[in-house]
Design an enzyme around this catalytic site. Sequence first.
Site, PDB file in Angstrom:
ATOM      1  N   HIS A  51      13.732  10.187  16.465  1.00  0.00           N
ATOM      2  CA  HIS A  51      14.059  11.227  17.442  1.00  0.00           C
ATOM      3  C   HIS A  51      14.648  12.433  16.728  1.00  0.00           C
ATOM      4  O   HIS A  51      15.567  12.297  15.925  1.00  0.00           O
ATOM      5  CB  HIS A  51      15.071  10.708  18.471  1.00  0.00           C
ATOM      6  CG  HIS A  51      15.393  11.724  19.513  1.00  0.00           C
ATOM      7  ND1 HIS A  51      14.625  11.886  20.654  1.00  0.00           N
ATOM      8  CD2 HIS A  51      16.356  12.673  19.585  1.00  0.00           C
ATOM      9  CE1 HIS A  51      15.127  12.869  21.381  1.00  0.00           C
ATOM     10  NE2 HIS A  51      16.185  13.364  20.746  1.00  0.00           N
ATOM     11  N   ARG A  73      23.112  20.210  33.550  1.00  0.00           N
ATOM     12  CA  ARG A  73      23.781  20.731  32.342  1.00  0.00           C
ATOM     13  C   ARG A  73      23.132  22.025  31.880  1.00  0.00           C
ATOM     14  O   ARG A  73      23.804  22.962  31.437  1.00  0.00           O
ATOM     15  CB  ARG A  73      23.724  19.690  31.215  1.00  0.00           C
ATOM     16  CG  ARG A  73      24.637  18.497  31.459  1.00  0.00           C
ATOM     17  CD  ARG A  73      24.285  17.353  30.530  1.00  0.00           C
ATOM     18  NE  ARG A  73      24.447  17.722  29.146  1.00  0.00           N
ATOM     19  CZ  ARG A  73      23.753  17.187  28.133  1.00  0.00           C
ATOM     20  NH1 ARG A  73      22.859  16.244  28.370  1.00  0.00           N
ATOM     21  NH2 ARG A  73      23.952  17.573  26.919  1.00  0.00           N
ATOM     22  N   SER A  78      22.761  11.256  26.417  1.00  0.00           N
ATOM     23  CA  SER A  78      21.445  11.686  26.909  1.00  0.00           C
ATOM     24  C   SER A  78      20.344  11.193  25.965  1.00  0.00           C
ATOM     25  O   SER A  78      19.361  10.575  26.396  1.00  0.00           O
ATOM     26  CB  SER A  78      21.438  13.226  27.007  1.00  0.00           C
ATOM     27  OG  SER A  78      20.139  13.724  27.117  1.00  0.00           O
ATOM     28  N   ASP A 112      19.407  10.674  33.403  1.00  0.00           N
ATOM     29  CA  ASP A 112      19.454  11.719  32.374  1.00  0.00           C
ATOM     30  C   ASP A 112      18.707  12.959  32.850  1.00  0.00           C
ATOM     31  O   ASP A 112      19.145  14.089  32.617  1.00  0.00           O
ATOM     32  CB  ASP A 112      18.860  11.211  31.063  1.00  0.00           C
ATOM     33  CG  ASP A 112      18.796  12.338  30.031  1.00  0.00           C
ATOM     34  OD1 ASP A 112      19.881  12.866  29.695  1.00  0.00           O
ATOM     35  OD2 ASP A 112      17.701  12.713  29.596  1.00  0.00           O
ATOM     36  N   LYS A 169      17.683   7.492  26.391  1.00  0.00           N
ATOM     37  CA  LYS A 169      16.207   7.506  26.353  1.00  0.00           C
ATOM     38  C   LYS A 169      15.690   6.595  25.243  1.00  0.00           C
ATOM     39  O   LYS A 169      14.684   5.898  25.407  1.00  0.00           O
ATOM     40  CB  LYS A 169      15.705   8.943  26.144  1.00  0.00           C
ATOM     41  CG  LYS A 169      15.902   9.793  27.397  1.00  0.00           C
ATOM     42  CD  LYS A 169      15.386  11.202  27.227  1.00  0.00           C
ATOM     43  CE  LYS A 169      16.284  12.043  26.379  1.00  0.00           C
ATOM     44  NZ  LYS A 169      16.813  13.253  26.953  1.00  0.00           N
TER      45      LYS A 169
HETATM   46  N1  URA Z   1      18.166  16.452  23.737  1.00  0.00           N
HETATM   47  C1  URA Z   1      18.363  15.594  24.752  1.00  0.00           C
HETATM   48  O1  URA Z   1      17.495  14.793  25.079  1.00  0.00           O
HETATM   49  N2  URA Z   1      19.543  15.640  25.414  1.00  0.00           N
HETATM   50  C2  URA Z   1      20.526  16.492  25.088  1.00  0.00           C
HETATM   51  O2  URA Z   1      21.574  16.470  25.712  1.00  0.00           O
HETATM   52  C3  URA Z   1      20.317  17.392  24.032  1.00  0.00           C
HETATM   53  C4  URA Z   1      19.116  17.327  23.354  1.00  0.00           C
END
Ligand code: URA
Length: 437
Positions: free
Chosen positions: A82, A168, A183, A161, A187
Amino acid sequence: MRMTDIIEKKKRGLAHTREEIDFLIAGLLDGSIPDYQVTAWLMAVCFRGMTDEETAVLTDAMAHSGDTVDLSALGDGTVDKHSTGGVGDKTTLVIAPLVASLGGTVAKMSGRGLGFTGGTVDKLESIPGFCTELARERFLSQTRNIGVAVVGQSGNLTPADKKLYALRDVTATVDSIPLIASSIMSKKLAAGARSIVLDVKVGSGAFMKDVESARLLAEKMAAIGRASGRRVSALLTNMDVPLGHAIGNALEVAEAISVLDGNGPRDLTELCLALASEMLSLSLGISRETARARCLRALADGSAKHTLVKLVSAQGGDASYIVNPSKFPRATAVHTVTCPCDGYLARMYTDRIGITAAMLGAGRQKKTDVIDMTAGIVLLKKTGDRVVRGEALATLHSSAVAPDTAENTFLSALDFSHEAPAPQTLIYDILSDAADG
Ligand code: URA
C-alpha cells in the site's frame, strides 16, 4: 450511551472504550449519529490524538464494518502493498507481476486517483478492455492460477472508512496520524493478505511532510497490523519529487512497462526493486538480498513482463499494448514547457505537479469526473538537474483541454537556484518485519 458524551470525552483528551468506539461506528453506519457530531469528534481526535490501543480498536471496528476478503484458500504467502499516495507512483504495475513471477501471491485491491494523487485502477483502465471488477470466485481462481489479480475495492469493503473519509475530506480532518493509520489499515486488514508492505511517502507530494511524522505513522500502522497477526514492513520514501518521468494514466503504464523491460527510470526501478524484495522476503521467508537477486533476474529474463501480459489477458485487457506500448493513443495536443532561466532545478512542489496533471484531464477534481487517459506530463528535468534558459523542462499532454493553459501552474511548482541543491534520498528508512530486517 450519548454521542455528546463521547465528543466531550475526546475533547478533554481521554481515551475511549471499545464499547464507545463500537457505538460510534454503528451510529455512523446506520445514520443515527448525524454528520455534525461525527465531524466534531473527528476534530477533537485531530487535536487530542488517540492511544495505540484506541487506534487499534477503531481500526478493527472499521475493518469489520462491511465485507472482508478471506484469502486463506490461497495459503500463507499472500502479500499486499500500500502506498500512502503520490504523484507518478506506478509501482504496483511493476511490483504485482514481478512478485507473482517469483512465487508471491498478490490478490490486490487498489484505489482510484482523487485530488492530486493517481490511482492504480485508473491506470489499468487505460489498457483497452481491462476489467477492474471481478466476482469473488474469479478473483481467487485467477490469483491461484497466475499468482496475481488486481481489482478495484469492492463496494462494501470498510463502509465506515468510506463515510469517515468523505467527512474528513471536507472538514480539514485528514491529517491526523491515528485517523490515517486506522483508515489505511482497516482496508488492508479487510483485504485479507497475511503480509503487508507499506510505502509511506514523505515530502511536498505526501500527507507526511517530514521523515519523523512519516515514521510515527508507519510505526502505528505496523503495530496495528501485527496486533491482527499480519507481518508488516514499511518503507519511508521520497515524495518531494515525482516518481519516474511520466505522470498520467497511459503515460504511466508505458513507463511501468519500460521498468519491466529493464530500461525504466532509475528512481522508479530502484523503488520497485526495494518494495518487491521486501514483499518477497516477508511472504516467502527469504532474505532481502536473495529476493533482490531474484527480482533482477525476473526483469532480465522477461518473466516479470510475461506475468503482466498474463494478468492483462486474464482480466480481459488487450495484451498487445503491453508487448508494444507505442500502441497507447497519444494526446491530441502536446505543449513543451521551456526553462525561464539558467541554473539548477532546486525544488519541485510535487502536489502542484499532481494538480497540473489533473488540470490536463489526468485526474478528477470530484468523483464523477471522466478521466482523459492520454493526459499528463512527461518530466524532462527533475530536482538537481542543471538547466539552461529556453531548454525543454517538460511536455504537457491533453486531448481534453489546451495543454498550454496548465503551463503557469506547472511552472509555479518549480524553484530554480544558482547552486546545485543537495542530492535527493529515495528511501529514508525501512522498518522491516522480514527475517533479515
Ligand atoms: N489514504 C487513506 O486510505 N486514508 C487516509 O486517511 C489517508 C490516505
